[in-house]
Scaffold this active site. Sequence first.
Site, short mmCIF file in Angstrom:
data_model
loop_
_atom_site.label_atom_id
_atom_site.label_comp_id
_atom_site.label_asym_id
_atom_site.label_seq_id
_atom_site.Cartn_x
_atom_site.Cartn_y
_atom_site.Cartn_z
CB CYS A 161 -0.89 0.04 1.24
SG CYS A 161 -1.78 -1.48 1.53
NE ARG A 165 4.50 1.80 -1.15
CZ ARG A 165 5.53 1.65 -0.33
NH1 ARG A 165 6.69 2.11 -0.69
NH2 ARG A 165 5.39 1.06 0.84
CD1 TRP A 219 -0.49 -5.28 -4.01
CD2 TRP A 219 -0.35 -6.41 -2.08
NE1 TRP A 219 0.04 -6.53 -4.28
CE2 TRP A 219 0.13 -7.24 -3.12
CE3 TRP A 219 -0.36 -6.91 -0.78
CZ2 TRP A 219 0.60 -8.53 -2.89
CZ3 TRP A 219 0.10 -8.19 -0.55
CH2 TRP A 219 0.57 -8.99 -1.60
CG ASN A 260 2.04 -0.12 3.97
OD1 ASN A 260 1.70 -1.29 3.76
ND2 ASN A 260 3.23 0.35 3.67
N GLY A 261 0.29 -2.10 6.21
CA GLY A 261 0.77 -3.06 7.20
C GLY A 261 -0.33 -4.03 7.56
CD GLU A 314 17.14 -12.03 -10.16
OE1 GLU A 314 16.69 -12.66 -9.19
OE2 GLU A 314 16.73 -10.90 -10.47
CE LYS A 328 13.66 -9.91 -12.08
NZ LYS A 328 14.45 -9.93 -10.90
CD GLU A 382 9.87 -10.43 -10.57
OE1 GLU A 382 9.28 -10.03 -9.56
OE2 GLU A 382 11.10 -10.29 -10.71
CG HIS A 397 19.01 -36.69 -8.54
ND1 HIS A 397 19.37 -37.96 -8.16
CD2 HIS A 397 20.14 -36.06 -8.91
CE1 HIS A 397 20.68 -38.09 -8.27
NE2 HIS A 397 21.17 -36.95 -8.72
CE LYS A 422 11.41 -2.18 -6.73
NZ LYS A 422 12.16 -3.21 -7.48
#
Length: 609
Positions: free
Chosen positions: A2, A27, A75, A101-102, A482, A486, A489, A505, A604
Amino acid sequence: MCGIVGYVGSHQAAPILLDGLAKLEYRGYDSAGIAVFDGKKITSHKALGKLKVLNEETHGGATLPGTCGIGHTRWATHGVPSVRNAHPHFNSDETIAVVHNGIIENYIKLRKMLEGKGYQFQSDTDTEVVAHLLDYYYDGNALHTIAKVIERVEGSYALGIMFSDHPHHVFAARKDSPLIIGAGENGENFIASDVPAILKYTRNVYYMDSLEIASLSPDHVRFYNIDLEEVPKELKTIEWDLSAAEKGGYDYFMLKEIYEQPKAIRDCMSPRIRDGKVAIEELGMTDEEIRRIDRIYMIGCGTAYHTGVMAKYIFEDLARIPVEVDLASEFRYRNPICNAGTLVVVISQSGETADTLAALRLAKDHGLKTLGIVNAVGSSIAREADHVIYTYAGPEIAVASTKAYSTQLIAHYLLALKFGYVRGMVSDEQMGDMVRQMEELPAQIDLLLQSKEKIQKFANRYLAAKDVFFLGRGQDYATALEGSLKLKEISYIFSDAYAAGELKHGPISLIEEGTLVVALLTQDELVPKMVSNMQEVISRGAFVMAVTNVDHPEVEKTAQYCLYIPKTCRYFTGSLGIIPLQLFAYYIAIGRGLDVDKPRNLAKSVTVE
Ligand code: AGP
C-alpha cells in the site's frame, strides 16, 4: 505494498494526493481512495482498480475541496479488492479518517471487542479496527488517543490519520512499515510511504522511527514517542532528482533500469576502489574483526536472496569463510547456530522488506554482528543494521528488480575481495587483476545491451511457452534462479531453475517435445558437465538456448541457440550472464502484452509478512 500520501498546507489537497499516489503506483495496488477535510467535515472518495478511475470520478480531485487530506493505494491483504475495503476507513460518524499500510495482527480480537461495544463495521479490513479504536479512546486530544491505540494494536503499521476536531492537522504513526515526513518550505507538510510521492514539492524529509507519532500542521512538524515525549529529529536532504524516478523516454521503468545498470554498477563500485584495491570505508570493521569472522549468513528475499546464493560461491572461494544462505522468511523462525565470529549479511533493495527486517532483528537479538547491503537510503534495515553498504543503484521503480540485483552483486564482490585480501587469501596481484576486471563490467554490460534485438527476436518465438527451465552449475545456478524469477514474475509463464546435476533426480521427467531450456555455461571448469546435461534434455525433445562465452565451441555445437557474454574473471560472470535473461523476460512480457512494471499480485516492497 500500500501507498500512503498526506498533505496539509494552503493548496487544494486532493490533486496533490492524487499526484503523490500516482508516484507510488509502482508499489502495487488494486484500489485507491482519498479523504479531504474542507474546514467543516471530512469527505472521501474511493475507487476500485487503477488511479485513473479515482482521478476521473473526482475530476482530478476537484469534487473534494479542502487543504488537508490523506490518500491511499491498497494492496489487498484482509478482504477482497473492492470499494468497500478501499481506504480511507472511518469511525461511524466519519469524524476520524485512517489510511494504513501493514497488518494489524490482533484485529479479530479488537473487532470482537469493539462489536461488543456496539461498533458497526463496514469493511472486512484489519484497518477499520484502528478507525473505531481511535473513536473508542477519543478524549479530544489526538496525540493522547493515538498513543492509546498504538498500545492496543499488534503487528505492523504506517498510519495517516485525520480528526475533524483538529482542522489543518494530519497525524502519522508507524511501526515496521515505512513512512516519511516531507517538510515543505511554504507552509505545507507531507506524509508519504516513499520519497517519489513528495519529491516534486520538497527534498527535505524526516525518517520516522518505529513507535513514533507525528503531528503535522501547515507550519509545524513534531515527533513524539509512545509516552508522548517530544523527540528531536534531524532533517535529511534527498540527493536524487525526480527524473531518476521517471521513465525518461523508455516505455517501461524495467527497460530503463536494465539500461541504467552500467551506471549503477559504476556508482556502487567507484567510491570503494582506491589505488587499484578495494577500500570500503563505511564498513566500520577492523582487519582484526574481519579475520575473526568464521561464518557468514546471507539473508534476503527473492532477488536479494539470489545474490546471497551467488555470494556463497564467491566468499567461500575467495575468502575461505563458510557461508550459509537463507530466505529471510525461514531464517526469522530458525534458531541459528552462531558465535562471536558470526556475521549476518542482510540484503535488501527497499530496506523495508518485513521478513528481512525481522531476520535482522533476530540476528541482533542473538547478539550477532549485522551488515546491511541496502539500496534505499535511510530505510529501516539501513538504520538498524550495525554496518551498511549502500548499493547506490538509485530509485528502482519496476517491481522486477534489475539494477538493484546488479549492484548487490558488486557489493558482494567488493566485500569478498576485501575479506579475502585481509585474510591473506587474495594476493596484491590477484586483487589488482580482479579490480581491473570488475571495472570493465559496465562497458561489457553496455555491449551486451546492444544485442537486445537478437534477444527480442528469440523471445518472440516463445511467447506461447507453457513452461521454461533454467539450468546452471555453481555460480551459474545462482544466475539461473534469478533468470527464472524474472521470467515468471513478469510474463506469468511457469519457470523453474535447477542445479543441472539435479536433473536426473526428478525434473527431467518434465521435459517434453519443444520445452525451452535456458542453460548457463559461464564457469569454464563446469562446461563439460553442463554440455552433458544439455544433451540429456535435447535427446528428450527440449530446445536449448545457451548463455556462454566464445571459448566453448562445444556449447555452440550442442545448443540450438547461443548467446555470448564477454570474458571476465570467473567470479564476475554472473553480472554478465543475467543481462540476456533480464532482456529475455522483458521481451516475452512485452510480446504477451503485459504491464511489465506492475505484474499482477506483486508489490515492489513487501512490508507485510
Ligand atoms: C524481484 O524482482 C522481486 N520483485 C522480489 O523478489 C524482491 O527482490 C524481494 O521482494 C526483496 O525485496 P527487497 O530487496 O526490497 O528486500
